[in-house]
Design a protein around this motif. Structure first.
Motif, PDB file in Angstrom:
ATOM      1  N   PRO A   1     -31.254  12.379 -41.348  1.00 42.39           N
ATOM      2  CA  PRO A   1     -32.695  12.129 -41.176  1.00 42.39           C
ATOM      3  C   PRO A   1     -33.107  10.874 -41.932  1.00 42.39           C
ATOM      4  O   PRO A   1     -32.561  10.566 -42.994  1.00 42.39           O
ATOM      5  N   TRP A   2     -34.077  10.165 -41.364  1.00 44.55           N
ATOM      6  CA  TRP A   2     -34.672   9.029 -42.081  1.00 44.55           C
ATOM      7  C   TRP A   2     -35.570   9.612 -43.164  1.00 44.55           C
ATOM      8  O   TRP A   2     -36.536  10.312 -42.874  1.00 44.55           O
ATOM      9  N   ARG A   3     -35.246   9.345 -44.412  1.00 43.29           N
ATOM     10  CA  ARG A   3     -35.967   9.918 -45.541  1.00 43.29           C
ATOM     11  C   ARG A   3     -36.911   8.896 -46.175  1.00 43.29           C
ATOM     12  O   ARG A   3     -36.930   7.725 -45.794  1.00 43.29           O
ATOM     13  N   ARG A   4     -37.663   9.363 -47.150  1.00 48.65           N
ATOM     14  CA  ARG A   4     -38.631   8.483 -47.813  1.00 48.65           C
ATOM     15  C   ARG A   4     -37.951   7.265 -48.417  1.00 48.65           C
ATOM     16  O   ARG A   4     -38.504   6.167 -48.402  1.00 48.65           O
ATOM     17  N   ASP A   5     -36.734   7.433 -48.946  1.00 40.77           N
ATOM     18  CA  ASP A   5     -36.059   6.330 -49.618  1.00 40.77           C
ATOM     19  C   ASP A   5     -35.007   5.648 -48.745  1.00 40.77           C
ATOM     20  O   ASP A   5     -34.201   4.852 -49.235  1.00 40.77           O
ATOM     21  N   THR A   6     -34.991   5.954 -47.439  1.00 40.30           N
ATOM     22  CA  THR A   6     -34.073   5.265 -46.537  1.00 40.30           C
ATOM     23  C   THR A   6     -34.456   3.787 -46.467  1.00 40.30           C
ATOM     24  O   THR A   6     -35.631   3.432 -46.381  1.00 40.30           O
ATOM     25  N   ILE A   7     -33.447   2.932 -46.507  1.00 39.17           N
ATOM     26  CA  ILE A   7     -33.656   1.488 -46.404  1.00 39.17           C
ATOM     27  C   ILE A   7     -32.781   0.945 -45.287  1.00 39.17           C
ATOM     28  O   ILE A   7     -31.836   1.601 -44.842  1.00 39.17           O
ATOM     29  N   VAL A   8     -33.110  -0.251 -44.814  1.00 44.43           N
ATOM     30  CA  VAL A   8     -32.443  -0.789 -43.637  1.00 44.43           C
ATOM     31  C   VAL A   8     -32.446  -2.314 -43.705  1.00 44.43           C
ATOM     32  O   VAL A   8     -33.300  -2.915 -44.374  1.00 44.43           O
ATOM     33  N   ASN A   9     -31.497  -2.918 -43.019  1.00 40.58           N
ATOM     34  CA  ASN A   9     -31.475  -4.383 -42.924  1.00 40.58           C
ATOM     35  C   ASN A   9     -32.693  -4.837 -42.116  1.00 40.58           C
ATOM     36  O   ASN A   9     -32.895  -4.396 -40.984  1.00 40.58           O
ATOM     37  N   VAL A  10     -33.498  -5.728 -42.693  1.00 41.05           N
ATOM     38  CA  VAL A  10     -34.722  -6.159 -42.011  1.00 41.05           C
ATOM     39  C   VAL A  10     -34.578  -7.543 -41.385  1.00 41.05           C
ATOM     40  O   VAL A  10     -35.559  -8.134 -40.930  1.00 41.05           O
ATOM     41  N   TYR A  11     -33.366  -8.059 -41.349  1.00 42.14           N
ATOM     42  CA  TYR A  11     -33.098  -9.374 -40.752  1.00 42.14           C
ATOM     43  C   TYR A  11     -34.095 -10.421 -41.267  1.00 42.14           C
ATOM     44  O   TYR A  11     -34.262 -10.587 -42.460  1.00 42.14           O
ATOM     45  N   SER A  12     -34.781 -11.114 -40.364  1.00 37.22           N
ATOM     46  CA  SER A  12     -35.532 -12.303 -40.781  1.00 37.22           C
ATOM     47  C   SER A  12     -36.829 -12.024 -41.527  1.00 37.22           C
ATOM     48  O   SER A  12     -37.457 -12.962 -42.035  1.00 37.22           O
ATOM     49  N   VAL A  13     -37.238 -10.782 -41.634  1.00 33.43           N
ATOM     50  CA  VAL A  13     -38.354 -10.486 -42.529  1.00 33.43           C
ATOM     51  C   VAL A  13     -37.952 -10.846 -43.967  1.00 33.43           C
ATOM     52  O   VAL A  13     -38.804 -11.122 -44.811  1.00 33.43           O
ATOM     53  N   THR A  14     -36.643 -10.905 -44.222  1.00 34.04           N
ATOM     54  CA  THR A  14     -36.153 -11.359 -45.528  1.00 34.04           C
ATOM     55  C   THR A  14     -36.696 -12.745 -45.863  1.00 34.04           C
ATOM     56  O   THR A  14     -36.937 -13.060 -47.037  1.00 34.04           O
ATOM     57  N   LYS A  15     -36.886 -13.584 -44.850  1.00 39.74           N
ATOM     58  CA  LYS A  15     -37.388 -14.946 -45.099  1.00 39.74           C
ATOM     59  C   LYS A  15     -38.760 -14.918 -45.784  1.00 39.74           C
ATOM     60  O   LYS A  15     -39.070 -15.798 -46.591  1.00 39.74           O
ATOM     61  N   THR A  16     -39.575 -13.949 -45.455  1.00 41.15           N
ATOM     62  CA  THR A  16     -40.910 -13.892 -46.052  1.00 41.15           C
ATOM     63  C   THR A  16     -40.817 -13.593 -47.549  1.00 41.15           C
ATOM     64  O   THR A  16     -41.610 -14.110 -48.342  1.00 41.15           O
ATOM     65  N   VAL A  17     -39.861 -12.778 -47.919  1.00 40.54           N
ATOM     66  CA  VAL A  17     -39.656 -12.454 -49.328  1.00 40.54           C
ATOM     67  C   VAL A  17     -39.117 -13.669 -50.075  1.00 40.54           C
ATOM     68  O   VAL A  17     -39.537 -13.977 -51.203  1.00 40.54           O
ATOM     69  N   MET A  18     -38.194 -14.395 -49.422  1.00 39.55           N
ATOM     70  CA  MET A  18     -37.656 -15.604 -50.038  1.00 39.55           C
ATOM     71  C   MET A  18     -38.743 -16.658 -50.201  1.00 39.55           C
ATOM     72  O   MET A  18     -38.812 -17.354 -51.220  1.00 39.55           O
ATOM     73  N   ALA A  19     -39.623 -16.754 -49.209  1.00 36.50           N
ATOM     74  CA  ALA A  19     -40.733 -17.711 -49.296  1.00 36.50           C
ATOM     75  C   ALA A  19     -41.648 -17.375 -50.464  1.00 36.50           C
ATOM     76  O   ALA A  19     -42.144 -18.267 -51.156  1.00 36.50           O
ATOM     77  N   LEU A  20     -41.870 -16.079 -50.676  1.00 34.37           N
ATOM     78  CA  LEU A  20     -42.728 -15.661 -51.787  1.00 34.37           C
ATOM     79  C   LEU A  20     -42.164 -16.123 -53.123  1.00 34.37           C
ATOM     80  O   LEU A  20     -42.912 -16.523 -54.021  1.00 34.37           O
ATOM     81  N   THR A  21     -40.846 -16.107 -53.260  1.00 34.28           N
ATOM     82  CA  THR A  21     -40.249 -16.569 -54.523  1.00 34.28           C
ATOM     83  C   THR A  21     -40.527 -18.051 -54.738  1.00 34.28           C
ATOM     84  O   THR A  21     -40.794 -18.485 -55.873  1.00 34.28           O
TER      85      THR A  21
END
Length: 388
Positions: A75-95
């Motif tokens: 089951p997908w649980r509250r703490d399940t995480i997943v590869n988000v592909y290019s949404v990663t770019k937004t996090v890198m931009a924030l840095t």
């Protein structure tokens, strides 16, 4: 019971189990978001996913459900995480925005001020802003590389530093599919002395309490959802130009790679981030909520500064790129809205006018660029807020 009745009853039972499997909460006002999310799971459009909405610094929707694997055993649980592909770019931009706000990076300075080797082959005038806005001319590697080369930071960045731009920098955007994270990330590394994943963890994720990782520790592998390829292998481009073929096919890529320890553990800041909707919203709400102590409100709003607009040379779409994000050009209810999505469907939207952050992270990938699941959830959010 007649066969048809049994089939109908069985389908209803399955649908009911899926709906009951949706967990989390949605404020009453945002019931339409929950309804769309439940329908996507019940219809089979989703296997597993999470969606989160933050308004004014307060989480008003935090839903998850479905399954984390193709076999439907986890089951997908509250703490399940997943590869988000290019949404990663937004996090890198924030840095990068964080470092700029603190006076450690001048976004309009030449990249070579921080990374001297980058000036080779006519790139002495390329600025950090050009990297963030996909207009540096380095949408891909000129030399053929392999997926394993993505795990070699020195090789990946060294090749980019040595090569010439594919087009005159600043004249157009050409989506930097994988190179974006290495280019921006190397500037971060040169300035801070820390790898981009380490810098983000220490200066972003940890202070915010956000479960988002650029370089995932092996101890977290059990929580990661399996990425499910599209049922139909739909090419991104029907008749790709040489630039499109290079950006999307060098290196050749198989979705199964994202399940490997090598991929998860590597710092691939354009496509290898691992998190869920809650963690993406926790991070990007910094921009919608006046900086939340990490950066100033003016520093947050810098992301809206359009650097280049027009037909993107790789994606073939009309886009307005700010500093690390696409900026709404009439596509969304409010003009001061940032957004970007990832291959497979993940989506992040930051509406600075309304103070809203939206994030969606699925594990079932849709083919091509025409995935509307995340947009459907966002539209339900806007309807809830009477913005549509």
């Amino acid at each position: 019971m007649a066969p048809a009745a049994r089939i109908t009853s069985g389908a209803a039972e399955v649908r009911g189990r899926i709906l009951r499997a949706v967990q989390g909460f949605a404020d009453e006002r945002f019931a339409p978001v929950r309804a769309v999310f439940e329908e996507n799971l019940a219809s089979g459009a989703e296997l597993g996913a999470s969606v989160c909405v933050n308004v004014g610094g307060r989480t008003v929707v935090d839903l998850w459900g479905g399954f984390a694997d193709a076999a439907r055993t986890r089951p997908w649980r509250r703490d399940t995480i997943v590869n988000v592909y290019s949404v990663t770019k937004t996090v890198m931009a924030l840095t990068a925005l964080l470092l700029a706000d603190h006076g450690e990076i001048d976004l309009h300075a030449p990249v070579s001020r921080y990374w001297p080797e980058f000036a080779a082959n006519g790139k002495d005038g390329v600025t950090v802003a050009h990297l963030l806005s996909h207009s540096s001319g380095l949408s891909g590697w000129e030399r053929p590389i392999s997926v394993t080369d993505l795990y070699d930071w020195e090789k990946a960045t060294g090749l980019l530093a040595a090569q010439a731009p594919f087009w005159p920098p600043s004249t157009a955007s050409g989506y930097h599919v994988l190179t974006h994270g290495y280019l921006v990330g190397e500037v971060v590394r040169r300035v801070t002395g820390r790898t981009p994943g380490t810098f983000f963890r220490e200066e972003g994720a940890t202070p915010l309490g956000a479960d988002f990782h650029i370089g995932l520790p092996a101890a977290e592998d059990d929580r990661v959802a399996e990425m499910i390829p599209p049922d139909k292998d739909t090419p991104l481009f029907a008749e790709p130009t040489p630039l499109q073929a290079n950006a999307s096919g060098n290196p050749p890529f198989d979705v199964a790679v994202t399940g490997s320890r090598a991929w998860r553990g590597a710092e691939i800041p354009a496509a290898g981030g691992t998190g869920n909707a809650r963690s993406v919203a926790d991070v990007l709400a910094v921009l919608a909520s006046g900086g939340r102590g990490l950066l100033s409100e003016a520093g947050a709003r810098r992301a809206l500064e359009v650097q280049v607009e027009g037909r993107d040379l790789v994606l073939g779409l009309d886009l307005r790129f700010g500093l690390g994000f696409a900026v709404s050009g009439g596509l969304m209810p409010n003009p001061n809205t940032l957004y970007w999505g990832g291959l497979g469907g993940s989506l992040a939207i930051v509406d600075l006018d309304a103070g809203v952050t939206f994030a969606y992270t699925p594990n079932r990938m849709a083919g091509g660029l025409a995935d509307v699941r995340g947009l459907g959830l966002a539209m339900a959010m806007w309807e809830s807020m009477a913005l549509l």
